[in-house]
Design a protein around this motif. Sequence first.
Motif, PDB file in Angstrom:
ATOM      1  N   LEU A 199       3.159  -0.528 -14.176  1.00  0.00           N
ATOM      2  CA  LEU A 199       3.340  -1.498 -15.255  1.00  0.00           C
ATOM      3  C   LEU A 199       3.863  -2.817 -14.710  1.00  0.00           C
ATOM      4  O   LEU A 199       3.371  -3.898 -15.067  1.00  0.00           O
ATOM      5  CB  LEU A 199       4.291  -0.933 -16.306  1.00  0.00           C
ATOM      6  N   ASP A 200       4.845  -2.752 -13.825  1.00  0.00           N
ATOM      7  CA  ASP A 200       5.384  -3.973 -13.221  1.00  0.00           C
ATOM      8  C   ASP A 200       4.312  -4.700 -12.406  1.00  0.00           C
ATOM      9  O   ASP A 200       4.209  -5.932 -12.447  1.00  0.00           O
ATOM     10  CB  ASP A 200       6.571  -3.636 -12.312  1.00  0.00           C
ATOM     11  N   ALA A 201       3.511  -3.922 -11.652  1.00  0.00           N
ATOM     12  CA  ALA A 201       2.476  -4.529 -10.822  1.00  0.00           C
ATOM     13  C   ALA A 201       1.397  -5.188 -11.674  1.00  0.00           C
ATOM     14  O   ALA A 201       0.896  -6.276 -11.350  1.00  0.00           O
ATOM     15  CB  ALA A 201       1.852  -3.471  -9.899  1.00  0.00           C
ATOM     16  N   ALA A 258       0.092   2.689 -18.417  1.00  0.00           N
ATOM     17  CA  ALA A 258       0.664   1.348 -18.328  1.00  0.00           C
ATOM     18  C   ALA A 258      -0.148   0.363 -19.161  1.00  0.00           C
ATOM     19  O   ALA A 258       0.409  -0.518 -19.847  1.00  0.00           O
ATOM     20  CB  ALA A 258       0.722   0.896 -16.875  1.00  0.00           C
ATOM     21  N   GLU A 274       9.679 -13.371 -13.850  1.00  0.00           N
ATOM     22  CA  GLU A 274      10.745 -12.371 -13.881  1.00  0.00           C
ATOM     23  C   GLU A 274      12.123 -13.031 -13.831  1.00  0.00           C
ATOM     24  O   GLU A 274      13.034 -12.642 -14.561  1.00  0.00           O
ATOM     25  CB  GLU A 274      10.577 -11.393 -12.714  1.00  0.00           C
ATOM     26  N   GLY A 301       6.027   3.173 -14.323  1.00  0.00           N
ATOM     27  CA  GLY A 301       6.810   1.947 -14.384  1.00  0.00           C
ATOM     28  C   GLY A 301       6.453   0.980 -13.276  1.00  0.00           C
ATOM     29  O   GLY A 301       6.372  -0.231 -13.502  1.00  0.00           O
ATOM     30  N   GLN A 302       6.223   1.511 -12.078  1.00  0.00           N
ATOM     31  CA  GLN A 302       5.834   0.645 -10.967  1.00  0.00           C
ATOM     32  C   GLN A 302       4.468   0.009 -11.227  1.00  0.00           C
ATOM     33  O   GLN A 302       4.257  -1.174 -10.943  1.00  0.00           O
ATOM     34  CB  GLN A 302       5.791   1.451  -9.671  1.00  0.00           C
ATOM     35  N   ARG A 320       8.332 -12.367 -22.863  1.00  0.00           N
ATOM     36  CA  ARG A 320       7.272 -11.773 -22.039  1.00  0.00           C
ATOM     37  C   ARG A 320       5.893 -12.134 -22.577  1.00  0.00           C
ATOM     38  O   ARG A 320       4.977 -12.470 -21.818  1.00  0.00           O
ATOM     39  CB  ARG A 320       7.438 -10.256 -21.985  1.00  0.00           C
ATOM     40  N   ARG A 375       1.799  -6.350 -14.762  1.00  0.00           N
ATOM     41  CA  ARG A 375       2.385  -7.545 -15.372  1.00  0.00           C
ATOM     42  C   ARG A 375       2.375  -8.715 -14.397  1.00  0.00           C
ATOM     43  O   ARG A 375       2.063  -9.852 -14.770  1.00  0.00           O
ATOM     44  CB  ARG A 375       3.801  -7.243 -15.831  1.00  0.00           C
ATOM     45  N   ALA A 376       2.730  -8.431 -13.146  1.00  0.00           N
ATOM     46  CA  ALA A 376       2.723  -9.490 -12.135  1.00  0.00           C
ATOM     47  C   ALA A 376       1.309 -10.022 -11.919  1.00  0.00           C
ATOM     48  O   ALA A 376       1.101 -11.220 -11.760  1.00  0.00           O
ATOM     49  CB  ALA A 376       3.310  -8.967 -10.822  1.00  0.00           C
TER      50      ALA A 376
END
Length: 248
Positions: free
Chosen positions: A53-55, A90, A169, A50-51, A196, A57-58
């Motif tokens: 994936l967030d990174a 991810a 976000e 999850g981390q 998104r 996406r950013a």
Amino acid sequence: MEQGRARENVRPYASAGTPQGVRVPEQARGEHTHSEPPAPRVIQRHSVRGQILDALRAALVGGELAPGEVYSAPALGARFGVSATPVREAMQQLAVEGAVEVVPNRGFRVSERGPRELAELAEVRALIEVPVMLRLARAVPASGWCALRPLADATVAAAAVGDRAAYAESDRAFHGAVLALSGNQQLVAVADDLHRRSQWPLVDSPAGRRADLLADASEHTALLDALIARDLTVVQSLVREHFNGADV
């Protein structure tokens, strides 16, 4: 994840320590008394994924991963300080979302999108969100809209510094909170996915245009003001303008 991978931490571009506000249990620091056995180690594979994936996406929204370029899971894993496995997982999720394409034996290519696709996404979002917002404008009391003020302010703060990833976000958080007032969780989930997808950068587009972000953020605050005042004419004008001009 194997136990040997359980200690991986995400390090996006730099060494990262414990996040602020997160209290590390004494057992996690290797500190325990003889009368109290240490807690069993918990493998948090999904947390790492999850981390990552967030990174990712950013990085996509911020333009650090360029449209058309191919990136391998091992190389990105080295960049974030983790193994290739959570990166690959991810990226598979991002492929489902349409942000990347799988390139066999090479990695993942960032999708190349044009203005037409962005316009189509904006049209679909408007078809879903505009009627709901107009209905909520007649039903939600002023106190309900006032509670969303911090979310609108967060979009302005991110836009002011040109942080496109943070803006993306906060923008999604604001729209999600508005739609959540309808009580329809399926609507919120579908709209969030469309939102998104609309945030992935276009080919040859600037990574972050502060003026555009500020203009978009100002519409959030103006919309809240109109909703609190129950000025339905202004609300209708603002929500339609917001989606017609959406490009972030």
